[in-house]
Write an enzyme that holds these catalytic residues in place. Sequence first.
Site, mmCIF file in Angstrom:
data_model
loop_
_atom_site.group_PDB
_atom_site.id
_atom_site.type_symbol
_atom_site.label_atom_id
_atom_site.label_comp_id
_atom_site.label_asym_id
_atom_site.label_seq_id
_atom_site.Cartn_x
_atom_site.Cartn_y
_atom_site.Cartn_z
ATOM 1 N N ASN A 188 -61.801 -4.734 -96.757
ATOM 2 C CA ASN A 188 -62.934 -3.882 -95.952
ATOM 3 C C ASN A 188 -63.848 -3.069 -97.181
ATOM 4 O OD1 ASN A 188 -62.613 -4.868 -93.430
ATOM 5 N ND2 ASN A 188 -60.645 -3.913 -93.621
ATOM 6 N N HIS A 218 -58.370 2.019 -105.926
ATOM 7 C CA HIS A 218 -59.652 1.369 -106.042
ATOM 8 C C HIS A 218 -60.819 2.065 -107.262
ATOM 9 C CE1 HIS A 218 -58.910 -0.808 -102.267
ATOM 10 N NE2 HIS A 218 -58.810 0.280 -101.572
HETATM 11 N N1 LIG Z 1 -62.779 0.266 -93.857
HETATM 12 C C1 LIG Z 1 -61.761 0.351 -94.444
HETATM 13 O O1 LIG Z 1 -61.720 0.843 -95.504
HETATM 14 C C2 LIG Z 1 -60.543 -0.046 -93.890
HETATM 15 C C3 LIG Z 1 -59.271 0.649 -94.431
HETATM 16 C C4 LIG Z 1 -57.962 0.428 -93.707
HETATM 17 C C5 LIG Z 1 -57.939 -0.654 -92.716
HETATM 18 N N2 LIG Z 1 -59.202 -1.189 -92.455
HETATM 19 C C6 LIG Z 1 -59.192 -2.022 -90.879
HETATM 20 O O2 LIG Z 1 -59.159 -1.404 -89.745
HETATM 21 C C7 LIG Z 1 -58.518 -1.927 -88.869
HETATM 22 C C8 LIG Z 1 -57.232 -1.316 -88.190
HETATM 23 O O3 LIG Z 1 -56.497 -1.066 -89.292
HETATM 24 P P1 LIG Z 1 -54.933 -0.391 -88.679
HETATM 25 O O4 LIG Z 1 -54.186 0.139 -89.893
HETATM 26 O O5 LIG Z 1 -55.055 0.641 -87.560
HETATM 27 O O6 LIG Z 1 -54.310 -1.676 -88.145
HETATM 28 P P2 LIG Z 1 -52.820 -2.066 -87.379
HETATM 29 O O7 LIG Z 1 -52.529 -3.165 -87.561
HETATM 30 O O8 LIG Z 1 -52.175 -0.566 -87.543
HETATM 31 O O9 LIG Z 1 -53.696 -1.743 -85.995
HETATM 32 C C9 LIG Z 1 -54.412 -2.914 -85.349
HETATM 33 C C10 LIG Z 1 -54.478 -2.825 -83.909
HETATM 34 O O10 LIG Z 1 -55.298 -3.624 -83.377
HETATM 35 C C11 LIG Z 1 -54.961 -4.505 -82.279
HETATM 36 N N3 LIG Z 1 -55.722 -5.678 -82.184
HETATM 37 C C12 LIG Z 1 -55.775 -6.663 -83.272
HETATM 38 N N4 LIG Z 1 -56.703 -7.589 -82.892
HETATM 39 C C13 LIG Z 1 -57.133 -7.251 -81.760
HETATM 40 C C14 LIG Z 1 -58.129 -7.547 -80.684
HETATM 41 N N5 LIG Z 1 -58.774 -8.645 -81.102
HETATM 42 N N6 LIG Z 1 -58.480 -6.838 -79.768
HETATM 43 C C15 LIG Z 1 -57.939 -5.670 -79.445
HETATM 44 N N7 LIG Z 1 -56.990 -4.949 -80.164
HETATM 45 C C16 LIG Z 1 -56.666 -5.913 -81.184
HETATM 46 C C17 LIG Z 1 -53.667 -4.734 -82.907
HETATM 47 O O11 LIG Z 1 -52.654 -5.128 -81.807
HETATM 48 C C18 LIG Z 1 -53.049 -3.487 -83.439
HETATM 49 O O12 LIG Z 1 -52.365 -2.522 -82.339
HETATM 50 C C19 LIG Z 1 -58.025 -3.338 -89.637
HETATM 51 O O13 LIG Z 1 -58.813 -4.494 -89.208
HETATM 52 C C20 LIG Z 1 -58.166 -2.963 -91.178
HETATM 53 O O14 LIG Z 1 -58.162 -4.131 -92.065
HETATM 54 C C21 LIG Z 1 -60.318 -0.787 -92.824
#
Ligand SMILES: NC(=O)c1ccc[n+]([C@@H]2O[C@H](COP(=O)([O-])OP(=O)(O)OC[C@H]3O[C@@H](n4cnc5c(N)ncnc54)[C@H](O)[C@@H]3O)[C@@H](O)[C@H]2O)c1
Length: 267
Positions: A188, A218
Site C-alpha cells: 500500500n 521502507h
Molecule cells: N496504507 C498503509 O500503509 C497500510 C499499512 C498497513 C496495512 N494497510 C492495509 O490496511 C488494511 C487493514 O489492515 P489490518 O492490519 O488492520 O488488517 P487485518 O487483517 O488485521 O484486519 C482487516 C479486517 O478487515 C476485515 N475485512 C476483510 N475484507 C473485508 C470486507 N470486504 N468487508 C468488511 N470487512 C473486511 C477482516 O475480516 C479483518 O477483520 C489492509 O488492507 C492492509 O493491507 C495499509
Amino acid sequence: MRIKRKNILKIGIVGCGAIGSRIAKAITKDFSSYAKLVALCDIDKNKAEKLKNKLKDKKIGICSLDRLIRLSDLVVESASVGISAQLAEKVISQGKDILVMSTGGLLEREDLLQKARKKNASIYFPSGGICGLDGLKAAAISKIKKITLTTRKPVKSLPDYFSNIKKETLIFKGNACEAVRKFPQNINVAATLSLAGLGAKRTFVRIIASPGIDRNIHEVEIESEAGRIFTRTENVPSPDNPKTSYLASLSAIATLKQIFDAVKIGT
Ligand SMILES: NC(=O)c1ccc[n+]([C@@H]2O[C@H](COP(=O)([O-])OP(=O)(O)OC[C@H]3O[C@@H](n4cnc5c(N)ncnc54)[C@H](O)[C@@H]3O)[C@@H](O)[C@H]2O)c1
C-alpha cells in the site's frame, strides 16, 4: 463534505482488525469531544462484535456497508484492497468523506479522485508505513524527477512461497502498478507514494525479502528540482497483526487528529 470542528463527526469503521480496532479505540477514548463512533462492519461479524464488546458502548451499531455509510459522516476503510475502491465510490457518491488504508485499491482510479472533488467529498490517505510524504508534497509543487521505493520485508510477512529464502533476495523490481498487483496486501505504501507523486507507472519499486530482519523497512528516494530527499523507516510490527506496521495505525489516528485540531503542522 467539509468537516467543521464544532460538529461532532459521526464515524463508521469498515474492517475491525488490527488497524480498525486501534482507530476505534482512539475515537472513543481520545477524540470524544470531536467524534462519535456510530457503526462497525466486518465481513467476519465476530470481529465486529468482539471490538464492540471491548469498546463497551452498546450504542455502536454493527451493520451492513450501506447502513454504515448512511449513519456516518466519515467512513474509515481498514479492510482490504479488494473492497476499498468500491466502498470509496459508494461513500463519495453520497457526498461523504472516507479515510482509506488499503490504498492499493485506488491506484489508477483517477476517476474516483475526480468524483470526490466534484462531490466536495474528501478522501484521506494516511502516510501509513512510510515517511517523506510531507517533503514529496512540497517538492511536487516544483518538479519531481524520480521516485524510488525500496522495501525490505521479513520473509514471514511475505506469501508462503517465499518461506525458504535464506539470504537477502530481490523478489520484485518494477513500477508501482505491477508491485500492487503482485503484492496487494503488502505494498500500500507504494500506492500512497504514487498518488502523492508521479503516478503508479512512474514510481519505481524494489521489494527485497530479508530473512535477517523482523521489521518492514521502507527507503524512499525522491529527486526533484527542490533537492534530494531520502527517508528510511524501520517499522515495528503491530502487536495485533505482524504483517501490519504499528506506524500505519498511528498514521491513521494522526490523520484524524489533523482533521479535528485547529493547528495543522506539516505540509
Ligand atoms: N496504507 C498503509 O500503509 C497500510 C499499512 C498497513 C496495512 N494497510 C492495509 O490496511 C488494511 C487493514 O489492515 P489490518 O492490519 O488492520 O488488517 P487485518 O487483517 O488485521 O484486519 C482487516 C479486517 O478487515 C476485515 N475485512 C476483510 N475484507 C473485508 C470486507 N470486504 N468487508 C468488511 N470487512 C473486511 C477482516 O475480516 C479483518 O477483520 C489492509 O488492507 C492492509 O493491507 C495499509
